[in-house]
Design a protein around this motif. Sequence first.
Motif, PDB file in Angstrom:
ATOM      1  N   LEU A 116      47.875  48.399  13.290  1.00  0.00           N
ATOM      2  CA  LEU A 116      47.999  47.115  12.607  1.00  0.00           C
ATOM      3  C   LEU A 116      47.562  47.225  11.151  1.00  0.00           C
ATOM      4  O   LEU A 116      48.159  46.608  10.267  1.00  0.00           O
ATOM      5  N   LEU A 117      46.527  48.010  10.893  1.00  0.00           N
ATOM      6  CA  LEU A 117      46.055  48.182   9.518  1.00  0.00           C
ATOM      7  C   LEU A 117      47.159  48.720   8.619  1.00  0.00           C
ATOM      8  O   LEU A 117      47.239  48.380   7.433  1.00  0.00           O
ATOM      9  N   LEU A 118      48.006  49.589   9.188  1.00  0.00           N
ATOM     10  CA  LEU A 118      49.089  50.181   8.405  1.00  0.00           C
ATOM     11  C   LEU A 118      50.295  49.260   8.291  1.00  0.00           C
ATOM     12  O   LEU A 118      51.028  49.312   7.307  1.00  0.00           O
ATOM     13  N   ASP A 119      50.516  48.421   9.304  1.00  0.00           N
ATOM     14  CA  ASP A 119      51.762  47.658   9.395  1.00  0.00           C
ATOM     15  C   ASP A 119      51.679  46.225   8.901  1.00  0.00           C
ATOM     16  O   ASP A 119      52.705  45.612   8.601  1.00  0.00           O
ATOM     17  N   LEU A 120      50.465  45.671   8.828  1.00  0.00           N
ATOM     18  CA  LEU A 120      50.352  44.272   8.424  1.00  0.00           C
ATOM     19  C   LEU A 120      50.784  44.078   6.974  1.00  0.00           C
ATOM     20  O   LEU A 120      50.528  44.927   6.125  1.00  0.00           O
ATOM     21  N   PRO A 121      51.440  42.961   6.681  1.00  0.00           N
ATOM     22  CA  PRO A 121      51.828  42.673   5.292  1.00  0.00           C
ATOM     23  C   PRO A 121      50.608  42.581   4.377  1.00  0.00           C
ATOM     24  O   PRO A 121      49.493  42.320   4.836  1.00  0.00           O
TER      25      PRO A 121
ATOM     26  N   GLY B 129      46.226  40.982  21.245  1.00  0.00           N
ATOM     27  CA  GLY B 129      47.318  40.236  20.619  1.00  0.00           C
ATOM     28  C   GLY B 129      47.052  38.755  20.576  1.00  0.00           C
ATOM     29  O   GLY B 129      47.274  38.093  19.559  1.00  0.00           O
ATOM     30  N   VAL B 130      46.551  38.193  21.676  1.00  0.00           N
ATOM     31  CA  VAL B 130      46.287  36.756  21.737  1.00  0.00           C
ATOM     32  C   VAL B 130      45.191  36.371  20.750  1.00  0.00           C
ATOM     33  O   VAL B 130      45.315  35.391  20.004  1.00  0.00           O
TER      34      VAL B 130
ATOM     35  N   ALA C 250      65.503  41.039  24.352  1.00  0.00           N
ATOM     36  CA  ALA C 250      65.320  39.918  23.433  1.00  0.00           C
ATOM     37  C   ALA C 250      64.402  40.371  22.311  1.00  0.00           C
ATOM     38  O   ALA C 250      63.724  41.392  22.411  1.00  0.00           O
ATOM     39  N   ALA C 251      64.417  39.617  21.213  1.00  0.00           N
ATOM     40  CA  ALA C 251      63.508  39.920  20.111  1.00  0.00           C
ATOM     41  C   ALA C 251      62.065  39.860  20.621  1.00  0.00           C
ATOM     42  O   ALA C 251      61.735  39.102  21.539  1.00  0.00           O
ATOM     43  N   VAL C 252      61.213  40.671  20.011  1.00  0.00           N
ATOM     44  CA  VAL C 252      59.824  40.741  20.465  1.00  0.00           C
ATOM     45  C   VAL C 252      59.085  39.475  20.080  1.00  0.00           C
ATOM     46  O   VAL C 252      59.023  39.097  18.912  1.00  0.00           O
ATOM     47  N   ASN C 253      58.530  38.792  21.073  1.00  0.00           N
ATOM     48  CA  ASN C 253      57.691  37.617  20.821  1.00  0.00           C
ATOM     49  C   ASN C 253      56.568  37.586  21.843  1.00  0.00           C
ATOM     50  O   ASN C 253      56.656  38.207  22.908  1.00  0.00           O
ATOM     51  N   GLY C 254      55.515  36.862  21.509  1.00  0.00           N
ATOM     52  CA  GLY C 254      54.298  36.893  22.308  1.00  0.00           C
ATOM     53  C   GLY C 254      54.476  36.478  23.756  1.00  0.00           C
ATOM     54  O   GLY C 254      53.933  37.118  24.665  1.00  0.00           O
TER      55      GLY C 254
ATOM     56  N   SER D  68      55.715  39.383  14.843  1.00  0.00           N
ATOM     57  CA  SER D  68      56.522  40.426  15.476  1.00  0.00           C
ATOM     58  C   SER D  68      55.838  41.787  15.353  1.00  0.00           C
ATOM     59  O   SER D  68      55.795  42.566  16.320  1.00  0.00           O
ATOM     60  N   THR D  69      55.272  42.075  14.184  1.00  0.00           N
ATOM     61  CA  THR D  69      54.546  43.322  13.976  1.00  0.00           C
ATOM     62  C   THR D  69      53.369  43.436  14.939  1.00  0.00           C
ATOM     63  O   THR D  69      53.120  44.498  15.535  1.00  0.00           O
ATOM     64  N   LEU D  70      52.661  42.346  15.110  1.00  0.00           N
ATOM     65  CA  LEU D  70      51.513  42.321  16.016  1.00  0.00           C
ATOM     66  C   LEU D  70      51.926  42.686  17.438  1.00  0.00           C
ATOM     67  O   LEU D  70      51.348  43.579  18.062  1.00  0.00           O
ATOM     68  N   TRP D  71      52.964  42.027  17.954  1.00  0.00           N
ATOM     69  CA  TRP D  71      53.347  42.237  19.352  1.00  0.00           C
ATOM     70  C   TRP D  71      54.025  43.586  19.560  1.00  0.00           C
ATOM     71  O   TRP D  71      53.905  44.188  20.634  1.00  0.00           O
TER      72      TRP D  71
END
Length: 312
Positions: free
Chosen positions: A32-37, A179-180, A217-221, A195-198
């Motif tokens: 997440l550290l690398l991928d978060l905006p 994630g939650v 389906a698209a990734v969602n929580g 989406s990045t999180l999940w």
Amino acid sequence: MLSRVAERVYWTARYLERAENTARLVGVYANLLLDLPKGHTVGWHTLIGITGSEEAFAASYAQADERSVVRFLLTDTANPSSVLAALAGARENVRTTRDLFPAEAWEAVNELHLYAREHATGGVNRSQRHDYLAQVTVGCQRLSGLFAGTMSHDAAYDFVRLGRNLERADMTTRILDVGVATLQEHDGSSSALLSTLWINVLRSLSAYQMYRRHVRAAVNGLDVATFLLRDAQFPRAVRYCVDELAAALGRLPRAEAALTAVARISRMLSETDPKAIDRTELHGFLDDLQLELGHLHGAIASTWFPAPSEAA
């Protein structure tokens, strides 16, 4: 089979699964550290709460920053649930029950423990963390494959199945809880961030491809939670683990209390639809599942491990 031996075999599987999944849990946040905006971050303190280690952490560390949390979860031998402590526990249990495990298992668990101990600094440093976590994960998977492919599938292996699937179900709920909890911290954030999180939650469980294959389906929580809790075919989904627990218990004598506990967890999974509850309720449901898994362990221990535990 002696109760002491059964207990050590059970805890060998739990410790190996715990080491692997703790590495995966840290990997969620490392990715997440690398991928978060830009402008978004994650709170490492969340991992301490999810692992239920607040008191133990507070006794040794002043603040829950990244370095302290990672050291506590990966290499702090004072934390009995750290990767290094779990591997040490698995090594000791295999050493004292070597006649039940294939010879290669002793060599593999010894090598893995030595690697984790000698490269502990690499696990804490961000630049080397990915390689360290990958080596731990692959090493644990190698041992799981050795057990499945070269052990007789008798009572000893049934206790391996119990330990592995109970620990795996518990840690899947905890990784899902990452994630939650993170979602609650970033309430109202962009769809790209969520989406990045999940996606990282799925990848931490090697579940991304299977999710896309079955959910389509698209990734969602909500879909991720449903897949990781209720899918009966993915080996790290809670439903699959519960079915495996029931199958292993069905082969063992005097399993009535443990089977009752498994049936209670199975009903919870069947009767609660993650898509029909909000995030707060889902967090509470995951906590309840973890409590029920703890009760299942209690039923297993009181049935087959009557003496005070030496292996745990």
